[in-house]
Design a protein around this motif. Structure first.
Motif, PDB file in Angstrom:
ATOM      1  N   PHE A   1      31.225  45.210  33.521  1.00 49.68           N
ATOM      2  CA  PHE A   1      31.493  45.646  32.160  1.00 49.68           C
ATOM      3  C   PHE A   1      30.890  44.626  31.203  1.00 49.68           C
ATOM      4  O   PHE A   1      30.567  43.514  31.599  1.00 49.68           O
TER       5      PHE A   1
ATOM      6  N   LYS B   1      37.764  51.178  32.757  1.00 48.87           N
ATOM      7  CA  LYS B   1      38.138  49.766  32.790  1.00 48.87           C
ATOM      8  C   LYS B   1      39.630  49.579  33.021  1.00 48.87           C
ATOM      9  O   LYS B   1      40.048  48.570  33.612  1.00 48.87           O
TER      10      LYS B   1
ATOM     11  N   TRP C   1      39.824  40.772  37.177  1.00 50.83           N
ATOM     12  CA  TRP C   1      38.679  40.501  36.297  1.00 50.83           C
ATOM     13  C   TRP C   1      38.256  39.046  36.413  1.00 50.83           C
ATOM     14  O   TRP C   1      39.086  38.157  36.603  1.00 50.83           O
TER      15      TRP C   1
END
Length: 124
Positions: A37, A108, A114
């Protein structure tokens, strides 16, 4: 649980290339779908590319299709993003993400883990 560390960001001129890498901890990396992302200043984090657990299936945002390639090496616990023909609008912080599922994940909000992000700046 998996920890993700991105690397490979930097400053590049328009038309140039960069290769981002994301190193994952743990012994079950092949159980995770992975994604990239990006987030530009003042904008929401946006999907770039995703890959399934085996690497046999990939998916790209229209804005990067044909220029970016996502790949993974399960033996080395890494996922890569090869970025070619870079444009100034590709400037952003790039994040890799993981979810323990076999198929591709695009949203997402569906990712569980992450990395801290790596800055990519493309000058005109």
């Amino acid at each position: 649980q998996v920890q993700l560390v991105e690397s490979g960001g930097g400053l590049v001129q328009a038309g140039g290339s960069l290769r981002l890498s994301c190193a994952a901890s743990g012994r079950t990396f092949s159980s995770y779908a992975m994604g990239w992302f990006r987030q530009a200043p003042g904008k929401e984090r946006a999907f770039v590319a995703a890959i399934n657990w085996s690497g046999s299936s990939t998916y790209y945002a229209d804005s990067v299709k044909g220029r970016f390639t996502i790949s993974r090496d399960n033996a080395r616990n890494t996922v890569n993003l090869q970025m070619n023909s870079l444009k100034p609008e590709d400037t952003a912080v790039y994040y890799c993400a993981a979810r323990r599922i076999q198929h591709i994940v695009v949203g997402k909000d569906l990712y569980d883990y992450w990395g801290q992000g790596t800055q990519v700046t493309v000058s005109s």
